[in-house]
Design a protein around this motif. Structure first.
Motif, short mmCIF file in Angstrom:
data_model
loop_
_atom_site.label_atom_id
_atom_site.label_comp_id
_atom_site.label_asym_id
_atom_site.label_seq_id
_atom_site.Cartn_x
_atom_site.Cartn_y
_atom_site.Cartn_z
N MET A 1 0.84 -1.18 0.00
CA MET A 1 0.00 0.00 0.00
C MET A 1 0.89 1.25 0.00
O MET A 1 1.83 1.34 0.76
CB MET A 1 -0.91 -0.02 1.22
CG MET A 1 -1.83 1.15 1.32
SD MET A 1 -2.90 0.94 2.76
CE MET A 1 -4.25 1.89 2.23
N ARG A 2 0.56 2.16 -0.84
CA ARG A 2 1.34 3.39 -0.98
C ARG A 2 0.76 4.47 -0.08
O ARG A 2 -0.45 4.63 0.00
CB ARG A 2 1.29 3.83 -2.44
CG ARG A 2 2.14 5.03 -2.71
CD ARG A 2 2.29 5.26 -4.20
NE ARG A 2 3.12 6.43 -4.37
CZ ARG A 2 2.67 7.60 -4.80
NH1 ARG A 2 1.42 7.76 -5.13
NH2 ARG A 2 3.49 8.62 -4.91
N HIS A 3 1.62 5.22 0.61
CA HIS A 3 1.19 6.29 1.49
C HIS A 3 1.78 7.61 1.05
O HIS A 3 2.87 7.65 0.47
CB HIS A 3 1.64 6.01 2.93
CG HIS A 3 0.93 4.85 3.53
ND1 HIS A 3 1.38 3.55 3.40
CD2 HIS A 3 -0.20 4.79 4.27
CE1 HIS A 3 0.56 2.75 4.03
NE2 HIS A 3 -0.41 3.47 4.57
N THR A 4 1.08 8.68 1.34
CA THR A 4 1.58 10.03 1.09
C THR A 4 1.46 10.82 2.38
O THR A 4 0.76 10.42 3.31
CB THR A 4 0.77 10.74 -0.01
OG1 THR A 4 -0.59 10.87 0.43
CG2 THR A 4 0.82 9.96 -1.32
N THR A 5 2.15 11.92 2.45
CA THR A 5 1.99 12.84 3.57
C THR A 5 1.48 14.17 3.03
O THR A 5 1.74 14.52 1.87
CB THR A 5 3.30 13.07 4.34
OG1 THR A 5 4.27 13.62 3.45
CG2 THR A 5 3.82 11.77 4.93
N GLU A 6 0.76 14.86 3.87
CA GLU A 6 0.16 16.14 3.46
C GLU A 6 0.24 17.10 4.63
O GLU A 6 -0.09 16.73 5.76
CB GLU A 6 -1.30 15.91 3.08
CG GLU A 6 -2.09 17.17 2.82
CD GLU A 6 -3.58 16.89 2.68
OE1 GLU A 6 -4.35 17.85 2.81
OE2 GLU A 6 -3.97 15.73 2.46
#
Length: 139
Positions: A1-6
């Motif tokens: 699963m790919r995660h991003t930060t914001e």
């Protein structure tokens, strides 16, 4: 699963809740204690609008007072004392043994100390030229 930060400066309560949920679950898993309860004592005007009050919570046998506000027009009438008395009494009824809070040097440290709170920590120069104090009291 790919995660991003914001990064955001939006105070979205649903984001806070989503971040807090796994932390609270972890804390319950580690301590076996799930006794978090909000606590509010509200000041309302003639129209029923909230104009001040006390906002906090009880957890782990402690009362934490996050906010205490008495409008300028109502100061000097012992409303702050009444708010604290009600919150502390409710905390004791919930099984709390102590309370803690924080205040700034330009706010109400003296008020809390008259109520039996003692300073256990200080964050200097926060904001610049002032200090933030952390106080506690046995209930």
């Amino acid at each position: 699963m790919r995660h991003t930060t914001e990064l955001t400066d939006t105070g979205d309560d649903s984001i806070r809740a989503a971040i807090a949920r796994p932390l609270i679950a972890y804390n319950v898993q580690q301590t076996g204690v799930a006794d978090y309860r909000p606590l509010a004592v509200v000041i309302r005007d003639e129209e029923g609008e909230v104009v001040g009050g006390l906002w906090g919570r009880t957890v782990y046998g402690w009362l934490y007072v996050e906010l205490l506000v008495v409008p300028d027009s109502l100061r000097g009438q012992r409303l702050g004392t009444a708010l604290m008395d009600k919150a502390e009494a409710e905390a004791v009824s919930r099984g709390c043994r102590a309370a803690w809070l924080d205040t700034f040097s330009f706010q109400a440290r003296g008020f809390y100390e008259k109520r039996g709170y003692r300073c256990f920590g200080e964050l200097g120069d926060y904001p610049p030229g002032f200090a933030r104090y952390f106080l506690t009291k046995n209930l």
